[in-house]
Design an enzyme around this catalytic site. Structure first.
Site, PDB file in Angstrom:
ATOM      1  N   GLY A  47      83.146  61.039  58.407  1.00 22.12           N
ATOM      2  CA  GLY A  47      83.041  61.259  56.951  1.00 22.12           C
ATOM      3  C   GLY A  47      82.724  62.705  56.629  1.00 22.12           C
ATOM      4  O   GLY A  47      82.096  63.003  55.615  1.00 22.12           O
ATOM      5  N   GLY A  48      83.188  63.614  57.492  1.00 25.67           N
ATOM      6  CA  GLY A  48      82.840  65.042  57.345  1.00 25.67           C
ATOM      7  C   GLY A  48      83.567  65.740  56.216  1.00 25.67           C
ATOM      8  O   GLY A  48      83.246  66.880  55.886  1.00 25.67           O
TER       9      GLY A  48
ATOM     10  N   VAL B  80      78.607  65.063  51.492  1.00 26.60           N
ATOM     11  CA  VAL B  80      77.521  65.404  52.421  1.00 26.60           C
ATOM     12  C   VAL B  80      78.073  66.219  53.599  1.00 26.60           C
ATOM     13  O   VAL B  80      77.440  67.179  54.053  1.00 26.60           O
ATOM     14  CB  VAL B  80      76.796  64.129  52.909  1.00 26.60           C
ATOM     15  CG1 VAL B  80      75.675  64.485  53.873  1.00 26.60           C
ATOM     16  CG2 VAL B  80      76.242  63.353  51.716  1.00 26.60           C
ATOM     17  N   GLY B  81      79.272  65.858  54.066  1.00 30.56           N
ATOM     18  CA  GLY B  81      79.897  66.636  55.147  1.00 30.56           C
ATOM     19  C   GLY B  81      80.033  68.097  54.751  1.00 30.56           C
ATOM     20  O   GLY B  81      79.720  69.010  55.530  1.00 30.56           O
TER      21      GLY B  81
ATOM     22  N   TYR C 282      76.907  46.911  49.260  1.00 29.42           N
ATOM     23  CA  TYR C 282      76.733  48.235  49.867  1.00 29.42           C
ATOM     24  C   TYR C 282      75.342  48.364  50.485  1.00 29.42           C
ATOM     25  O   TYR C 282      75.183  48.826  51.618  1.00 29.42           O
ATOM     26  CB  TYR C 282      76.944  49.271  48.761  1.00 29.42           C
ATOM     27  CG  TYR C 282      76.652  50.711  49.084  1.00 29.42           C
ATOM     28  CD1 TYR C 282      77.568  51.500  49.787  1.00 29.42           C
ATOM     29  CD2 TYR C 282      75.474  51.325  48.635  1.00 29.42           C
ATOM     30  CE1 TYR C 282      77.310  52.844  50.052  1.00 29.42           C
ATOM     31  CE2 TYR C 282      75.209  52.662  48.893  1.00 29.42           C
ATOM     32  CZ  TYR C 282      76.134  53.408  49.591  1.00 29.42           C
ATOM     33  OH  TYR C 282      75.875  54.745  49.844  1.00 29.42           O
TER      34      TYR C 282
HETATM   35  P1  NAP Z   1      82.147  60.707  50.205  1.00 30.77           P
HETATM   36  O1  NAP Z   1      82.170  62.048  49.580  1.00 30.77           O
HETATM   37  O2  NAP Z   1      82.697  59.530  49.445  1.00 30.77           O
HETATM   38  O3  NAP Z   1      82.889  60.794  51.598  1.00 30.77           O
HETATM   39  C1  NAP Z   1      83.128  59.643  52.339  1.00 30.77           C
HETATM   40  C2  NAP Z   1      83.650  60.063  53.680  1.00 30.77           C
HETATM   41  O4  NAP Z   1      83.916  58.894  54.454  1.00 30.77           O
HETATM   42  C3  NAP Z   1      84.970  60.848  53.601  1.00 30.77           C
HETATM   43  O5  NAP Z   1      84.990  61.819  54.608  1.00 30.77           O
HETATM   44  C4  NAP Z   1      86.001  59.760  53.873  1.00 30.77           C
HETATM   45  O6  NAP Z   1      87.212  60.289  54.405  1.00 30.77           O
HETATM   46  C5  NAP Z   1      85.253  58.939  54.923  1.00 30.77           C
HETATM   47  N1  NAP Z   1      85.745  57.571  55.056  1.00 30.77           N
HETATM   48  C6  NAP Z   1      85.686  56.559  54.145  1.00 30.77           C
HETATM   49  N2  NAP Z   1      86.252  55.438  54.643  1.00 30.77           N
HETATM   50  C7  NAP Z   1      86.657  55.747  55.908  1.00 30.77           C
HETATM   51  C8  NAP Z   1      87.308  55.023  56.927  1.00 30.77           C
HETATM   52  N3  NAP Z   1      87.662  53.729  56.782  1.00 30.77           N
HETATM   53  N4  NAP Z   1      87.595  55.667  58.088  1.00 30.77           N
HETATM   54  C9  NAP Z   1      87.277  56.972  58.261  1.00 30.77           C
HETATM   55  N5  NAP Z   1      86.625  57.704  57.349  1.00 30.77           N
HETATM   56  C10 NAP Z   1      86.334  57.100  56.170  1.00 30.77           C
HETATM   57  O7  NAP Z   1      80.679  60.291  50.659  1.00 30.77           O
HETATM   58  P2  NAP Z   1      79.340  61.154  50.614  1.00 30.77           P
HETATM   59  O8  NAP Z   1      78.838  61.146  49.207  1.00 30.77           O
HETATM   60  O9  NAP Z   1      79.535  62.419  51.350  1.00 30.77           O
HETATM   61  O10 NAP Z   1      78.355  60.185  51.421  1.00 30.77           O
HETATM   62  C11 NAP Z   1      78.038  60.402  52.787  1.00 30.77           C
HETATM   63  C12 NAP Z   1      77.003  59.372  53.204  1.00 30.77           C
HETATM   64  O11 NAP Z   1      75.853  59.490  52.365  1.00 30.77           O
HETATM   65  C13 NAP Z   1      77.491  57.938  53.055  1.00 30.77           C
HETATM   66  O12 NAP Z   1      77.090  57.191  54.164  1.00 30.77           O
HETATM   67  C14 NAP Z   1      76.806  57.452  51.795  1.00 30.77           C
HETATM   68  O13 NAP Z   1      76.614  56.069  51.822  1.00 30.77           O
HETATM   69  C15 NAP Z   1      75.514  58.237  51.814  1.00 30.77           C
HETATM   70  N6  NAP Z   1      74.896  58.462  50.500  1.00 30.77           N
HETATM   71  C16 NAP Z   1      75.583  59.055  49.477  1.00 30.77           C
HETATM   72  C17 NAP Z   1      74.938  59.264  48.266  1.00 30.77           C
HETATM   73  C18 NAP Z   1      75.602  59.970  47.106  1.00 30.77           C
HETATM   74  O14 NAP Z   1      74.941  60.155  46.062  1.00 30.77           O
HETATM   75  N7  NAP Z   1      76.834  60.409  47.219  1.00 30.77           N
HETATM   76  C19 NAP Z   1      73.587  58.867  48.103  1.00 30.77           C
HETATM   77  C20 NAP Z   1      72.923  58.284  49.171  1.00 30.77           C
HETATM   78  C21 NAP Z   1      73.582  58.085  50.368  1.00 30.77           C
HETATM   79  P3  NAP Z   1      88.365  60.882  53.394  1.00 30.77           P
HETATM   80  O15 NAP Z   1      87.829  62.151  52.804  1.00 30.77           O
HETATM   81  O16 NAP Z   1      89.524  61.119  54.261  1.00 30.77           O
HETATM   82  O17 NAP Z   1      88.577  59.797  52.374  1.00 30.77           O
END
Ligand code: NAP
Ligand code: GDP
Length: 316
Positions: free
Chosen positions: A10-11, A15-16, A138
């Protein structure tokens, strides 16, 4: 010195990118970082994911990949969010065991905590009740990561741990008006309200309280967890309690950053969701008493600046 190979699932997400920005000031010569997206492999697919482990041979994994949806969609999609996230976590963590990865840091969320609870929340309270009904699919998938971390440690001695961030925002967020989280949603709406000279609509009453963390600060902290944090038990990564703000206050900071002076309307037909999720960062402060968070106003201004410059290509 032996090379450390850190594979970030998920880089390509918010967050990545926060970690990538944080690394710009904190690179170590013996560390090789690999940031994956879903284009590299669908992490629900064990065989496809296995090829990534064969290709990169990671010594460490930061596991961020997850499917996340905003409040309105969560209620419709609890089943999908539970299943997809459990599938991804099962494949990734089990392959980390199989390929003898030395340390894994997974990302949970403060929404996993019980809805009915006393505040502030701390890391010991995860299982003291059900999470809010709006996103229990979730949330339960995320709780299972902590369960997996413990059973893999008990049974196989794996060093799998997790972080629990509060609401995150920053460059490369999902700025969708319907599927994003509150901060990117407010930023996109303020951009349109200013551009089109339209009223600015906040979903709900604006009264709920939230702690926000800037993705770059979270990136710095996740790097620290990977390098230094010794426990299997999770650690909350959030702004200080005193910096918790209402959705209305967050809105004011966003519209100020845009210089928007028009009308603000509340759409109270939209849900407020959880009223608060106030989390204590006493544990983080025990380890890192001097860590300085970017002030929320500055972090919002930097994100707004990024969104303006990248409007055409930003995820929305
Ligand atoms: P994000 O921007 O939605 O990114 C999700 C990442 O996961 C992307 O790199 C996506 O790839 C990848 N992904 C999704 N489904 C996949 C699959 N089936 N196979 C391979 N890769 C997959 O998420 P984020 O906000 O950075 O969140 C990162 C972590 O922090 C997550 O675990 C989330 O639950 C946690 N979190 C987020 C928040 C928030 O406010 N955003 C708060 C608390 C915790 P693509 O780019 O190719 O789609
Ligand atoms: P949560 O923190 O997990 O509940 O998720 P969100 O990041 O979606 O925040 C939801 C809170 O922000 C609720 O109180 C919503 O009513 C409020 N909110 C106000 N405007 C918006 C918006 O444009 N998008 C989203 N996602 N939430 C909004």
């Amino acid at each position: 010195m032996a090379e450390t190979v850190i594979m970030v699932t998920g880089g390509s997400g918010l967050v990545g990118h926060g970690i990538q920005l944080a690394l710009e000031e904190d690179k170590k010569p013996n560390e090789k970082w690999i940031f994956l997206s879903s284009k590299d492999a669908d992490l629900r697919d064990r065989e496809a994911t296995k090829l990534l482990f064969e290709k990169y041979n990671p010594t460490h994994v930061i596991h961020l990949a997850a499917v996340i949806k905003a409040l309105s969609n969560n209620m419709e999609d609890n089943c999908k969010l539970l299943r997809v996230n459990c599938q991804i976590n099962d494949v990734v963590l089990d392959l980390c065991k199989e390929y003898k990865v030395q340390k894994v840091v997974s990302c949970l969320s403060t929404c996993i905590f019980p809805d009915k609870i006393t505040y502030p929340i701390d890391e010991t309270l995860i299982y003291n009740g059900s999470p809010h009904s709006s996103n229990y699919g979730y949330s339960f998938a995320k709780r299972m990561v902590d369960v997996m971390n413990h059973v893999y440690n008990d049974q196989y001695g794996c060093h799998f741990t997790s972080v629990i961030p509060c609401n995150i925002f920053g460059p490369h967020d999902n700025f969708s008006l319907t599927e994003g989280n509150v901060m990117p949603g407010l930023i996109h709406k303020a951009y349109l309200a200013k551009r089109d000279d339209q009223p600015f609509v906040i979903c709900g009453t604006g009264k709920p309280l939230r702690q926000f963390i800037y993705s770059v600060d979270l990136g710095r902290l996740i790097i620290w967890v990977l390098r230094e944090y010794p426990e299997i038990k999770p650690i909350i990564l959030a702004a200080d309690e005193k910096d918790e703000i209402s959705i209305r206050d967050a809105t004011e900071l966003v519209i100020k950053a845009f210089g928007y002076k028009g009308k603000i309307v509340h759409d109270v037909s939209k849900s407020d969701g959880q009223f608060r999720k106030t989390a204590s960062i006493a544990k983080l402060r025990k380890y890192l008493p001097d860590f300085k968070f970017t002030p929320t106003k500055q972090a919002i201004e930097e994100t707004v600046d990024w969104f303006r410059k990248n409007y055409e290509t930003a995820k929305k």
